[in-house]
Every structure is written in C-alpha cells, then in structure tokens.
Scaffold this active site. Structure first.
Site, PDB file in Angstrom:
ATOM      1  N   TYR A  88      -5.142   3.067   8.970  1.00 19.37           N
ATOM      2  CA  TYR A  88      -4.855   3.607  10.296  1.00 19.37           C
ATOM      3  C   TYR A  88      -6.132   3.722  11.130  1.00 19.37           C
ATOM      4  O   TYR A  88      -6.152   3.411  12.332  1.00 19.37           O
ATOM      5  CB  TYR A  88      -4.193   4.988  10.142  1.00 19.37           C
ATOM      6  N   ASP A 112       0.820  -1.209   0.000  1.00 20.64           N
ATOM      7  CA  ASP A 112       0.000   0.000   0.000  1.00 20.64           C
ATOM      8  C   ASP A 112       0.855   1.262   0.000  1.00 20.64           C
ATOM      9  O   ASP A 112       0.460   2.281  -0.564  1.00 20.64           O
ATOM     10  CB  ASP A 112      -0.930  -0.004   1.220  1.00 20.64           C
ATOM     11  N   PHE A 118      -8.791   1.940  11.066  1.00 22.65           N
ATOM     12  CA  PHE A 118      -9.185   0.601  11.528  1.00 22.65           C
ATOM     13  C   PHE A 118      -8.355   0.185  12.728  1.00 22.65           C
ATOM     14  O   PHE A 118      -8.872  -0.372  13.702  1.00 22.65           O
ATOM     15  CB  PHE A 118      -9.023  -0.393  10.387  1.00 22.65           C
ATOM     16  N   GLU A 178      -5.852   8.832   4.825  1.00 19.89           N
ATOM     17  CA  GLU A 178      -6.191   9.562   6.037  1.00 19.89           C
ATOM     18  C   GLU A 178      -5.206  10.682   6.306  1.00 19.89           C
ATOM     19  O   GLU A 178      -4.087  10.691   5.788  1.00 19.89           O
ATOM     20  CB  GLU A 178      -6.220   8.627   7.259  1.00 19.89           C
TER      21      GLU A 178
END
Length: 358
Positions: free
Chosen positions: A193, A76, A195, A151
């Site tokens: 993050y 990611d 989660f 985020e």
C-alpha cells in the site's frame, strides 16, 4: 520424529485447490504428514474427489505447536491470513504465489514441486520480518490494540470528505493537513500500500518505519523513513467533523471518531518467512515488476585491489594583490562623477537637445 507441514490454500479457487492437493501428495510421498484445516480439506476433497493421501486435521489431530512449516498457496492476502494464524507460534511461513505480484511469496506456481523438494530436504532458511504494534487511543484511553506485518492504513471514513490529521514523530508534532489517509508501514510493506501511495521501496533487511501520506493537501507532506526505535502517531482532528477508519494489513479494522489517536511502534514479535532461494531483493524487484534491465553489464571482473584514484584538487583562489604603481600611503583620487546639467530640455520629437527635427 514425525514431520508435519500445514497447507493453507484459498479453497474458493480451483487453481489453489489443485496446488494444495499436489503439495499434499508430494509431502506424503516423502514421509511428511500434510495437515489442513477441516473445512478446507472438505472443500478440496468435495471439489476434486476423495484423496488417498493420509492427512491430519489441525486442532483435531495436531496443534500448531507440532507444525514444522506452513506452506501457503495463494497471493499476499492468503499469506497475511497465515501470518495471523501463526502469530503466537514460532512457525515460519513459505509462500507459493498463485496471485498477481506476490511480494511475500517465495516461489511461483510452476516451481511448486521444487519448493516441496526443498522442504523435504530442509533446504530452506528462515528470516525474520519486522511487524508493527498498533494502539488506538480516545481521550487517553486505549480503545484497540493490534498489529500489522505490512502496514496500518488510516483512511477517510466518508468518500465525499477528506480527513484532517496531524502527524507526530517521537512525541513531537510534525505537520497537519487534509488528506485521504496516512499509511504507516514496515520495510516488508513498503512494496504494498505504501508503494501505491508514492512511498519509497525499502529493502527488507533495513530496519526502519515508514509514514506515507495519501493525497495530502499540503506543501510538506512527503514520505518519511524513521528509525525502528521511533514512535509514529497520527491524530484525527475535529476541524471538519470527518471520521476515519484504520486497516491493518487490509484484514483488521477499527473505526475512528474525531479526536482519536493512532500510535505505531515496532512490535516485539516478528513474522518468520522461509526462503528456498538465494536471490537478492533486487532480483525480486526486477522479476515482480518486470523492470527493464537491457544493456546492464554488471560490475568489473577485475579482482586485484586497486588503490584510490588520485584526482586533481581544485584549490580556492586567493584574492588579488593590491594594484601596484602608487607610492606607499598615497591613495589615488577618484574620478569626477558630477552630472552635467543641460539648460535645454529634451523632447521626444527632437533628435538633439534644443534642436527640433524639421
């Protein structure tokens, strides 16, 4: 028209360079020109040897405007880096996971040849993912303006001291508390993050913004899911003098002094992700997290239309009717409830009033 695909890889890992070379060979064999950055191509050929594949170098032989697709080989983090590169271009990203979970990736390493084949045959769709627009203000002045796909995370700047914040939604204060930080995320970033901080999993097709406190010292400090048109804000209070820092996708950072304010809204520019598979997000959750689904039977195969089931209705009971047996207009006399006073006193050592136990 010549088709070009940009290959982005983490050239600090052997597995990533091997996958990049394999993808370049397959694309070249199918009359698609593979494109790489000059330094990454030098790393790959220097480690694996000179390749006979005809390749072009980005920003020297070709520009991003001429790229059809960006194939990202990595986790990611590599995909988030690719999102930065194509931010100002209408180019979709196709991720092949070489990392751990890899929620942003479309396929795994062992599916690389099938993924390239789908690109060659144009068997892929493109979906847009919401991004965040992030503004940092100090004393009313804009000090930084950036964006995020996953985020923006406000974290405490000192390990030994929590940060004091007040949260805000749509221009109205919500609550203040001490914490380790606050995460404001997109549905795409809900499995990252946010989660880990205890936030909900939000399907990517849901249009919403998330605010998730991190280790908050407060009774009401729960994850929030608000409308995509809302404005989220967090102000760093100066009660304990602690400063903070924000991280956008873990890549872009801004230092925050007490009194700073972060405003987050939906960005007008989405990121485009290419998809070669038709699996649902539920299937991706199960596969990535290895969730147990043993015993699942699935929906009924009955295709006929079934009418709504008529269930019994429970009615509210009526109050009982007045007692019968008394003439109309006459109310029975209440019983005599006068307490009888005894002349004898009661002692704990006696069994009866006025009588001692022998």
């Amino acid at each position: 028209m010549t088709r070009r695909v940009l290959i982005l890889a983490h050239t600090g890992r052997e597995e990533s360079m091997l996958a990049a070379l394999e993808a370049c060979v397959e694309l070249h064999a199918n009359n698609i020109v593979p494109v790489m950055y000059g330094d990454e191509l030098a790393d790959m050929t220097g480690y694996l040897g000179v390749s006979s594949v005809n390749m072009e170098i980005l920003d020297r032989d070709v520009t991003l405007a001429e790229i059809e697709l960006v194939m990202v080989l990595g986790g990611d983090g590599t995909i988030l880096r690719a999102a930065e590169i194509v931010r100002d271009y209408d180019v979709p990203l196709l991720g092949v996971n070489l990392g751990h979970v890899g929620f942003l990736a479309e396929s795994e390493r062992e599916e690389l040849i099938q993924t390239v084949s789908a690109v060659v045959q144009r068997r892929y769709s493109v979906e847009e993912r919401m991004c965040l627009d992030v503004i940092v203000r100090v004393a009313g002045k804009v000090m930084a303006h950036t964006w995020a796909l996953n985020e923006v995370a406000l974290e405490k700047g000192n390990r030994e001291r929590m940060i004091e914040v007040v949260t805000e939604v749509d221009g109205r204060p919500l609550t203040s508390f001490g914490c380790d930080g606050v995460v404001m995320a997109t549905p795409t970033g809900s499995t990252a993050y946010a989660f880990s901080a205890g936030g909900p999993v939000v399907w990517p097709t849901v249009e919403a913004l998330l605010m998730v406190p991190i280790s908050a010292h407060a009774l009401f400090a729960k994850p929030l899911v608000v409308a995509p048109t809302s404005t989220l804000a967090v102000e760093v209070l100066s009660r304990n003098g602690a400063h903070g820092v924000i991280w956008c996708d873990g890549r872009r950072t801004v230092e925050l002094l007490p009194g700073a304010r972060i405003e987050v809204t939906r960005s007008a520019k989405p990121v485009k992700l290419a998809r070669t598979q038709q699996s649902t997000f539920s299937e991706r959750l199960v596969r990535k997290f290895e969730l147990p689904v043993q015993g699942w039977r699935g929906p009924s195969v009955e295709e006929s239309s079934v009418p709504t089931t008529q269930l019994p209705i429970i009615r509210t009971p009526k109050p009982k009717s007045p007692l019968e047996g008394h003439p109309a207009g006459q109310i029975p006399q209440p019983p005599d409830l006068t307490i009888v006073t005894h002349t004898e006193s009661y002692s704990g050592t006696t069994g009866y009033y006025g009588q001692d136990n022998a």
